[in-house]
Design a protein around this motif. Structure first.
Motif, PDB file in Angstrom:
ATOM      1  N   ILE A  38       0.835  -1.203   0.000  1.00  4.40           N
ATOM      2  CA  ILE A  38       0.000   0.000   0.000  1.00  4.40           C
ATOM      3  C   ILE A  38       0.871   1.254   0.000  1.00  4.40           C
ATOM      4  O   ILE A  38       0.621   2.211  -0.737  1.00  4.40           O
ATOM      5  CB  ILE A  38      -0.937  -0.023   1.222  1.00  4.40           C
ATOM      6  CG1 ILE A  38      -1.917  -1.193   1.108  1.00  4.40           C
ATOM      7  CG2 ILE A  38      -1.677   1.304   1.371  1.00  4.40           C
ATOM      8  CD1 ILE A  38      -2.662  -1.496   2.395  1.00  4.40           C
ATOM      9  N   THR A  39       1.927   1.226   0.807  1.00  6.14           N
ATOM     10  CA  THR A  39       2.804   2.401   0.916  1.00  6.14           C
ATOM     11  C   THR A  39       3.567   2.635  -0.377  1.00  6.14           C
ATOM     12  O   THR A  39       3.714   3.782  -0.819  1.00  6.14           O
ATOM     13  CB  THR A  39       3.773   2.229   2.092  1.00  6.14           C
ATOM     14  OG1 THR A  39       3.043   1.926   3.281  1.00  6.14           O
ATOM     15  CG2 THR A  39       4.577   3.490   2.310  1.00  6.14           C
ATOM     16  N   ALA A  60      -6.258   2.233  -3.919  1.00 11.99           N
ATOM     17  CA  ALA A  60      -7.063   1.030  -4.141  1.00 11.99           C
ATOM     18  C   ALA A  60      -7.249   0.762  -5.628  1.00 11.99           C
ATOM     19  O   ALA A  60      -7.206  -0.392  -6.070  1.00 11.99           O
ATOM     20  CB  ALA A  60      -8.420   1.198  -3.453  1.00 11.99           C
ATOM     21  N   CYS A  61      -7.440   1.833  -6.392  1.00 10.48           N
ATOM     22  CA  CYS A  61      -7.577   1.677  -7.842  1.00 10.48           C
ATOM     23  C   CYS A  61      -6.313   1.076  -8.444  1.00 10.48           C
ATOM     24  O   CYS A  61      -6.373   0.188  -9.293  1.00 10.48           O
ATOM     25  CB  CYS A  61      -7.892   3.032  -8.465  1.00 10.48           C
ATOM     26  SG  CYS A  61      -8.156   2.965 -10.252  1.00 10.48           S
ATOM     27  N   GLU A  62      -5.161   1.550  -7.986  1.00 10.56           N
ATOM     28  CA  GLU A  62      -3.890   1.028  -8.491  1.00 10.56           C
ATOM     29  C   GLU A  62      -3.710  -0.440  -8.123  1.00 10.56           C
ATOM     30  O   GLU A  62      -3.142  -1.219  -8.887  1.00 10.56           O
ATOM     31  CB  GLU A  62      -2.723   1.842  -7.911  1.00 10.56           C
ATOM     32  CG  GLU A  62      -2.637   3.268  -8.408  1.00 10.56           C
ATOM     33  CD  GLU A  62      -2.289   3.352  -9.884  1.00 10.56           C
ATOM     34  OE1 GLU A  62      -1.421   2.574 -10.334  1.00 10.56           O
ATOM     35  OE2 GLU A  62      -2.901   4.182 -10.582  1.00 10.56           O
ATOM     36  N   LEU A  63      -4.203  -0.825  -6.948  1.00 13.52           N
ATOM     37  CA  LEU A  63      -4.046  -2.204  -6.482  1.00 13.52           C
ATOM     38  C   LEU A  63      -5.171  -3.118  -6.944  1.00 13.52           C
ATOM     39  O   LEU A  63      -5.104  -4.335  -6.742  1.00 13.52           O
ATOM     40  CB  LEU A  63      -3.961  -2.228  -4.951  1.00 13.52           C
ATOM     41  CG  LEU A  63      -2.734  -1.548  -4.332  1.00 13.52           C
ATOM     42  CD1 LEU A  63      -2.831  -1.570  -2.811  1.00 13.52           C
ATOM     43  CD2 LEU A  63      -1.439  -2.215  -4.790  1.00 13.52           C
ATOM     44  N   LEU A  80      -0.800   6.655   6.830  1.00 15.77           N
ATOM     45  CA  LEU A  80      -0.227   6.511   5.488  1.00 15.77           C
ATOM     46  C   LEU A  80       0.960   7.448   5.312  1.00 15.77           C
ATOM     47  O   LEU A  80       2.011   7.048   4.787  1.00 15.77           O
ATOM     48  CB  LEU A  80      -1.287   6.799   4.429  1.00 15.77           C
ATOM     49  CG  LEU A  80      -0.829   6.678   2.977  1.00 15.77           C
ATOM     50  CD1 LEU A  80      -0.434   5.247   2.648  1.00 15.77           C
ATOM     51  CD2 LEU A  80      -1.920   7.167   2.022  1.00 15.77           C
ATOM     52  N   PHE A  81       0.825   8.692   5.770  1.00 13.40           N
ATOM     53  CA  PHE A  81       1.935   9.640   5.668  1.00 13.40           C
ATOM     54  C   PHE A  81       3.157   9.137   6.432  1.00 13.40           C
ATOM     55  O   PHE A  81       4.291   9.227   5.949  1.00 13.40           O
ATOM     56  CB  PHE A  81       1.517  11.013   6.199  1.00 13.40           C
ATOM     57  CG  PHE A  81       0.571  11.764   5.297  1.00 13.40           C
ATOM     58  CD1 PHE A  81       0.475  11.477   3.951  1.00 13.40           C
ATOM     59  CD2 PHE A  81      -0.216  12.785   5.810  1.00 13.40           C
ATOM     60  CE1 PHE A  81      -0.387  12.180   3.120  1.00 13.40           C
ATOM     61  CE2 PHE A  81      -1.081  13.497   4.991  1.00 13.40           C
ATOM     62  CZ  PHE A  81      -1.167  13.194   3.644  1.00 13.40           C
ATOM     63  N   ASP A  82       2.935   8.627   7.653  1.00 12.68           N
ATOM     64  CA  ASP A  82       4.058   8.107   8.437  1.00 12.68           C
ATOM     65  C   ASP A  82       4.762   6.962   7.697  1.00 12.68           C
ATOM     66  O   ASP A  82       5.992   6.881   7.684  1.00 12.68           O
ATOM     67  CB  ASP A  82       3.570   7.614   9.796  1.00 12.68           C
ATOM     68  CG  ASP A  82       3.209   8.748  10.745  1.00 12.68           C
ATOM     69  OD1 ASP A  82       3.545   9.905  10.437  1.00 12.68           O
ATOM     70  OD2 ASP A  82       2.591   8.475  11.784  1.00 12.68           O
ATOM     71  N   LEU A  83       3.979   6.089   7.109  1.00  7.59           N
ATOM     72  CA  LEU A  83       4.552   4.960   6.367  1.00  7.59           C
ATOM     73  C   LEU A  83       5.294   5.434   5.129  1.00  7.59           C
ATOM     74  O   LEU A  83       6.370   4.909   4.783  1.00  7.59           O
ATOM     75  CB  LEU A  83       3.444   3.978   5.979  1.00  7.59           C
ATOM     76  CG  LEU A  83       2.802   3.209   7.143  1.00  7.59           C
ATOM     77  CD1 LEU A  83       1.510   2.533   6.677  1.00  7.59           C
ATOM     78  CD2 LEU A  83       3.766   2.174   7.711  1.00  7.59           C
TER      79      LEU A  83
END
Length: 253
Positions: A38-39, A60-63, A80-83
């Motif tokens: 995801i990251t 999600a669209c990309e995955l 998500l930003f932290d990751l």
């Protein structure tokens, strides 16, 4: 609908304290994902289109899945930003421990941060706008602190000197990215921008004699004409000189 949102009665918890969800893929099961998948998708989107484009819906669209399913792995946009920050910082290549030559160690670190910051133009803005302590960032910070350890300074002085270095490196990268973005926006490289866009006005200001020190900075400056990497190292050398002087002063104190 819940992009970046969380139920009001939920207490936010650092993503680093949340065990990663483990799921199997198999017949009849939905595909399982990982935080890294995801990251990485988020980073690729942010690199190409800017960090605001890296929404859960777009990831999600990309995955090839639904956005809601990804919140099981990454509950909040802040997570998500932290990751993303930590994945980018994992690209910084450092030895396992400082060499004992603090100046060389900090110069190496600064060059690595600049390279990663230019590769991911969103990184420095995120890094300097939110407190985060992922494992990769901690590895980099520990190296910086370790470079100055053993010089007879207390931890507050060491941390303050590292902060001073970071402030220079981050601001220099942000300035360089700004130039690159302006060049893309206008189709003018920095030299053409100086010569053809702002140049006529600057020449008028110099000719007026109203701002003599500014005029000297235009007519006599050498650093203004350095390539971006040379200008970065020029400023970095000055910061390292200042740290050297402060180390001597603090030890005497």
């Amino acid at each position: 609908m819940r992009e970046g949102m969380r139920m009001a009665d939920e207490q936010p918890t650092s993503i680093w304290l949340q065990p990663e969800r483990q799921e199997r893929s198999g017949p009849g099961r939905r595909p399982g994902y990982s935080r890294e998948q995801i990251t990485r998708a988020a980073v690729q989107i942010a690199d190409a289109e800017g960090v605001e484009a890296a929404t859960m819906r777009r990831i999600a669209c990309e995955l090839g899945t639904g956005a809601m399913s990804l919140y099981r792995y990454v509950p909040r946009r802040d997570d998500l930003f932290d990751l993303m920050i930590d994945l980018a910082m994992s690209e910084i290549e450092l030895p396992g421990s400082p060499s004992g030559d603090w100046r060389s160690d900090l110069a190496l670190l600064a060059d690595q941060v600049r390279a990663v910051g230019l590769r991911h133009p969103w990184l420095i803005t995120l890094l300097t706008s939110r407190p985060t302590l992922g494992p990769s960032l901690l590895r980099v910070h520990e190296f910086a602190l370790g470079a100055l350890d053993g010089l007879g300074l207390d931890i507050d002085d060491i941390a303050g000197l590292v902060d001073m270095l970071n402030d220079y490196v981050h601001s220099a990268i942000r300035r360089e990215i700004g130039w690159l973005e302006e060049a893309r926006r206008t189709g003018l490289d920095p030299e053409r921008w100086k010569r053809d866009y702002i140049g006529p006005y600057v020449r008028e200001v110099v000719a007026s004699g109203a701002f003599p020190l500014f005029s000297r900075s235009v007519t006599d400056s050498r650093t203004a004409h350095l390539a971006p990497e040379e200008r970065f190292r020029h400023g970095l050398d000055r910061i390292l000189d200042a740290i050297a002087a402060l180390v001597t002063s603090l030890r005497r104190r």
